[in-house]
Structure formats: structure tokens, C-alpha cells
Design an enzyme around this catalytic site. Structure first.
Site, PDB file in Angstrom:
ATOM      1  N   SER A 133      15.172 -18.855 -16.721  1.00  0.00           N
ATOM      2  CA  SER A 133      15.591 -20.099 -17.382  1.00  0.00           C
ATOM      3  C   SER A 133      16.908 -20.603 -16.832  1.00  0.00           C
ATOM      4  O   SER A 133      17.895 -19.875 -16.821  1.00  0.00           O
ATOM      5  CB  SER A 133      15.731 -19.864 -18.894  1.00  0.00           C
ATOM      6  N   LYS A 186      19.198  -8.405 -12.181  1.00  0.00           N
ATOM      7  CA  LYS A 186      18.641  -9.461 -11.321  1.00  0.00           C
ATOM      8  C   LYS A 186      19.734 -10.367 -10.783  1.00  0.00           C
ATOM      9  O   LYS A 186      19.595 -10.953  -9.704  1.00  0.00           O
ATOM     10  CB  LYS A 186      17.565 -10.262 -12.073  1.00  0.00           C
ATOM     11  N   THR A 243      16.018 -16.553 -10.228  1.00  0.00           N
ATOM     12  CA  THR A 243      17.431 -16.449  -9.889  1.00  0.00           C
ATOM     13  C   THR A 243      17.654 -16.239  -8.398  1.00  0.00           C
ATOM     14  O   THR A 243      18.685 -16.645  -7.854  1.00  0.00           O
ATOM     15  CB  THR A 243      18.085 -15.294 -10.685  1.00  0.00           C
ATOM     16  N   ARG A 250      23.705 -19.630 -10.020  1.00  0.00           N
ATOM     17  CA  ARG A 250      25.107 -19.421  -9.668  1.00  0.00           C
ATOM     18  C   ARG A 250      25.268 -18.174  -8.798  1.00  0.00           C
ATOM     19  O   ARG A 250      26.057 -18.165  -7.855  1.00  0.00           O
ATOM     20  CB  ARG A 250      25.948 -19.272 -10.930  1.00  0.00           C
TER      21      ARG A 250
END
Length: 333
Positions: A133, A186, A243, A250
Site C-alpha cells: 500500500s 521488505k 516496495t 521511499r
């Protein structure tokens, strides 16, 4: 349902915006100045500048006011800020169940969020909401699927049903450790894949890195008490894929910048990279804690160790990647 969202960063704002369509929502900002700006502008200029905060969302810097008559607290700050927030909840004598959205290990203590909660709110009904998400997509109402895990399976299922709806699908689980470890580690693997992509090692290398990264995550998670199947689900492989490949990540961006720095003799320091990022990248702070736990338990986590080395010496990215590729052959499983 009356819900208090604590933390007015990207995630807190996104969840408040999404949930406001079906629930009564209060959004608590720690900084009174930020709360005033959000109330005046109805936009979080720093984190989600294009998203309008519905008028029904009550924004406040008054924690007791935000907690008034709530039936659920969503803690949407970083892992570093979770303990202080839980202490404030304790001081406010809040009895509402708490679900946190942060992903990481507490620095220096190497504790997962549920361990922090056990220390600060030992009697609380609590859980973790995690999965693939990005806050911006949740705020925009784009389809998202998450896992809500709690040691109290009845609470997990009931709360998942309450949060489930619209573009958000929420599944329940009782594997708190597995979901938390997956969410924390992760981020470390996303830094690794960012470095891989930034060095131009190719898509084959990225796929191999993610697959071996999942093996590392699973080894650690099972050793800490998680269930292997959790790492094949949304909180595990789902969040890892997002991710490691999504441009909104980020942690991936930190890896890309580390690789870029390695190409330049006068490359940026890690502090400079994080300042340029402007947001918290949890993987930077979790990597060393993950490596420490792995060493203490004798768990082989070469990718995590490699990320730690690059974080300590950004200019070493290319050399560390070569060393990973030169490891001896072994059985895959």
C-alpha cells in the site's frame, strides 16, 4: 464506527480520507500548527498536496478530544514514534483497541511494534494493519488489499470487516509476528533493489534479488515465531513486490540514490540522501536491527548485511554488489 487516526503524515491523512466515507473520523496531529493548517486548508501540503481532507474529518492537536468516544485507534506514525504515542494513550486512560500502521524495528531496542505495545499498554487489545500500500493511492481511492493481524482472532476478524469496504479490502490474520517482520524487512530489501536498479544490473538481477530477499525475510520471520505461509501473502510477497518495484517507494528511492552516489567520486553521504528524500525511510533504520537479530540467532541474511555495509559507506555499493554475486553456489531451498 468512531475512529481516531493518530499521526497526520501521509499514512494517517490517507486513512482518514478513505475511512471518512463510512466512519466518523478524528485526525490527531501532534503539532498544533499543523493541525491549524490542515483545518484551514483541508489539504496536507507536505505529504498529500493534491488530496482534499473531507469536512467530516475532525482535525485536532488535542489528544483527549480526538479519543473522545472512539471505538478504534489507528496509530499512523513511524515505528520510532510509536512508543511515545502509546505512552500518551496510557496517560489519557484510553481503553480503545489500538491498531498500528508502522513497519519496522525500534532502533537500539530491536523491538517489533507488538513488543512495544506489550510494554506500554499491556492490557490493550491491539493489532497491526499492513500489506502492499502506498498512502497516495489509498487516499485517491485506488484498489488496495491489506492484512489486519492480532493475537485476538475475533478482534482481527471484526475490525477487518469494519475497515473493509469501498476500494479497500482487509483480510484478517492471527500471525502478528509474521506480518510485522514481513513489513519491516521488505523495506531493507527495497533499498537493495533500488541499489541494484541504480547500478543498472538489469531486471534479471532484480527478480533474483527479490526472490532471495523473500527467503531471508521468511527465515527471520519463522525464527521469531511467524508462520511461513504469512510470507506468501499480502503482508509478505505482496508488500515486497510493491516496495521493491514501485516508484512511490521511499526505501527504493534511497537505494537508487545510494547507487547514484557510488558512481560519483564526490558522492552524497547517507545523511544528505535522507535530507533530500524529505521523508522517513524505515528500512534505513531497521536494517542494522535486522542484521543484529539475524547474527544473534545465526540466521544467514547476506542481502541485509550488504545493505548495512552500503548504508555505512555509500560509495561501496558497486563493490558490495560484486561480492554478493561472487558468493559460493548452494542449494536453493
Amino acid at each position: 464506527m468512531n475512529i481516531a487516526v493518530l499521526g497526520a503524515g501521509a499514512w494517517g491523512t490517507a486513512m482518514a480520507v478513505h475511512l471518512a466515507a463510512r466512519h466518523a473520523v478524528s485526525l490527531w496531529a501532534r503539532d498544533p500548527g499543523q493541525a491549524a493548517a490542515l483545518n484551514a486548508q483541508r489539504v496536507n501540503q507536505r505529504y498529500l498536496a493534491d488530496i482534499v481532507i473531507p469536512a467530516s474529518v475532525k482535525v485536532t492537536a488535542d489528544l483527549p478530544l480526538a479519543l473522545n468516544n472512539v471505538s478504534l485507534v489507528l496509530a499512523a506514525m513511524t515505528t520510532a514514534g510509536l512508543r511515545a504515542t502509546l505512552q500518551q494513550l496510557n496517560a489519557a486512560h484510553s481503553n480503545a483497541p489500538v491498531v498500528w500502521l508502522c513497519k519496522g524495528f525500534e532502533r537500539e531496542q530491536a523491538l517489533l511494534p507488538h513488543q512495544i505495545c506489550a510494554a506500554e499498554l499491556p492490557q490493550a487489545t491491539c493489532g497491526v494493519l499492513s500489506g502492499p500500500s502506498f498512502a497516495e493511492e489509498v487516499a485517491r481511492g485506488q484498489p488496495t488489499a491489506l492484512t489486519l493481524a492480532s493475537a485476538d482472532a475475533v478482534f482481527a476478524a471484526a475490525t477487518a470487516r469494519e475497515l473493509h469496504g469501498g476500494s479497500l479490502r482487509v483480510y484478517s490474520s492471527s500471525d502478528v509476528v509474521g506480518v510485522e517482520v514481513a513489513g519491516a524487512v521488505k523495506n531493507v530489501m527495497a533499498i537493495a533493489t533500488g541499489i541494484c536498479d541504480g547500478l543498472g544490473l538489469g531486471l534479471n538481477a532484480r527478480a533474483a534479488l527479490m526472490t532471495r530477499g523473500l527467503a531471508e525475510i521468511t527465515r527471520l520471520g519463522v525464527a521469531l515465531g511467524g508462520r511461513a505461509e504469512t510470507f506468501m501473502g499480502l503482508a509478505g510477497v505482496g508488500d515486497l513486490i510493491l516496495t521493491c518495484t514501485g516508484n512511490l517507494s521511499r526505501n527504493r528511492r534511497v537505494g537508487l540514490m545510494l547507487a547514484e552516489s557510488a558512481k560519483d567520486a564526490a558522492g552524497k553521504t547517507l545523511d544528505a540522501i535522507l535530507a533530500e528524500l524529505g521523508h522517513v525511510a524505515e528500512g534505513v533504520y531497521s536494517a542494522r536491527e535486522v542484521a543484529l537479530i539475524a547474527r544473534q540467532r545465526g540466521i544467514d541474511m547476506p542481502i541485509t548485511e550488504a545493505v548495512c555495509r552500503v548504508l555505512d559507506a555509500p560509495g561501496s555499493a558497486a563493490a558490495v554488489a560484486r561480492e554478493l554475486l561472487a558468493r559460493d553456489a548452494k542449494a536453493e531451498l
